[in-house]
Motif scaffolding. Sequence first.
Motif, short mmCIF file in Angstrom:
data_model
loop_
_atom_site.label_atom_id
_atom_site.label_comp_id
_atom_site.label_asym_id
_atom_site.label_seq_id
_atom_site.Cartn_x
_atom_site.Cartn_y
_atom_site.Cartn_z
N LYS A 103 -41.01 116.46 -74.36
CA LYS A 103 -41.61 116.51 -75.70
C LYS A 103 -41.45 115.16 -76.37
O LYS A 103 -40.37 114.83 -76.86
N THR A 107 -36.12 125.10 -83.81
CA THR A 107 -35.28 123.90 -83.87
C THR A 107 -34.93 123.49 -85.30
O THR A 107 -33.99 122.73 -85.50
N ALA A 159 -27.92 124.38 -82.56
CA ALA A 159 -28.01 124.23 -81.09
C ALA A 159 -29.05 123.18 -80.72
O ALA A 159 -29.06 122.67 -79.60
N SER A 160 -29.93 122.83 -81.66
CA SER A 160 -30.92 121.77 -81.41
C SER A 160 -30.24 120.41 -81.53
O SER A 160 -29.56 120.13 -82.53
N ARG A 161 -30.47 119.56 -80.50
CA ARG A 161 -29.88 118.21 -80.55
C ARG A 161 -30.49 117.40 -81.69
O ARG A 161 -29.83 116.61 -82.33
O1 13P Z 1 -37.20 121.59 -77.64
C1 13P Z 1 -36.21 122.30 -77.72
C2 13P Z 1 -36.30 123.75 -77.89
O2 13P Z 1 -37.60 124.22 -77.82
C3 13P Z 1 -34.87 121.69 -77.70
O3 13P Z 1 -34.66 121.07 -78.89
P1 13P Z 1 -33.61 119.90 -79.01
O4 13P Z 1 -34.08 118.82 -78.08
O5 13P Z 1 -33.62 119.50 -80.44
O6 13P Z 1 -32.27 120.44 -78.58
#
Ligand code: 13P
Length: 334
Positions: free
Chosen positions: A106, A247, A252-254
């Motif tokens: 992404k 997100t 938990a989302s980076r």
């Molecule tokens: O794309 C993601 C979930 O769909 C992961 O998100 P992060 O890269 O912010 O952890």
Amino acid sequence: MNDKAATIGVLGAGAWGTALAQMLASDGRKVLLWARETELVDEINAKRTNSLFLPSAKLAQSIHATGDIADMAGLDALLVVTPAQHMGSVLGSMPAHSRDLVLCSKGIEAGSGRLMNHVAQGVAPHSAIAVLSGPTFAHEVAAGLPTAVTLACSGGEDQWERIAPVIARPSFRPYYSNDVTGAEIGGSVKNVLAIACGVVEGLSLGQNARAALIARGYVEMLRFGEALGARAETLAGLCGMGDLVLTCSSAASRNFSLGKALGEGGRAEELMADRKTVAEGAHTAPVLVELAARHGIAMPIVTAVYDLLKGDDPRAVVSGLLARPLRAEQSPAG
Ligand SMILES: O=C(CO)COP(=O)(O)O
Ligand SMILES: NC(=O)C1=CN([C@@H]2O[C@H](COP(=O)(O)OP(=O)(O)OC[C@H]3O[C@@H](n4cnc5c(N)ncnc54)[C@H](O)[C@@H]3O)[C@@H](O)[C@H]2O)C=CC1
């Protein structure tokens, strides 16, 4: 291609590539997983773990790791799961072959401003490109929890019929689209917006502010997507709104956690230097700001994230956003 006989591989053994390999192997199918780190190849094959990027999972026996990218060359379908900025170099190092390439990264390429499907088509012109994107935390997919994604096929329904049965599992449900641009833009833009929501959390600005940011951020995603030829209905789906909701509401989302640390006063440079995992939004924000300017699109929240990453003070950036002139909710001026 008979879906049971199709050979499948995953390029990249970060958290997401490893989770996808585990999901694909959940019915006993053989999956070849290319890892860049030699020590990881040995660890996955010997211990069935990936302590670097997905320590929570015990990996299936039918996953085999390799460090030799040439091993991937003859497979029928490859899921490409490198960080976006490295997709071109990794794909370019693989012998040419005609196959299905399912892009799972992404982001937007810095410098060129190209979406991943253009990057992939540039280095692998004989391949048929698809994009897999949606609300998909890697650790949940690896644990077999129910997940749905957009599978956008540049080759239309013929390609969908070829690859959907190879990728779908009882708890992993792809939905068809032919809007590759929309699927990519949803996943790329939401990463930047997740950083913004993390900042709101880090500054303790409250739930109202976060909801406002999600709604206004979605308008920016729509505006940008439509300018690049994405369909609004795609962005309303799993790969856009679905992933935005996930997100923007979880540490938990980076990307969210990077934003939270920025809001708490962390310095972007130090936070980025300390990471071994990728927060794509930090790489996407600058190129998105450039593209938005090129297309004459207002993206004030994305621009605010860019300013924060350059080191601007979070409270001053938020005050700047709130001080913009009052206008109609659907105003193209943002
Ligand atoms: O794309 C993601 C979930 O769909 C992961 O998100 P992060 O890269 O912010 O952890
Ligand atoms: N982790 C998740 O939950 C999800 C991640 N994604 C996307 O998947 C892509 C990969 O992310 P993750 O697997 O989470 O990565 P990760 O953060 O777990 O691991 C980092 C990855 O980057 C690779 N890497 C580092 N330097 C490199 C280089 N110079 N060249 C090539 N590769 C290099 C490492 O080998 C490793 O695979 C990203 O675009 C991300 O947005 C998409 C959906 C979910």
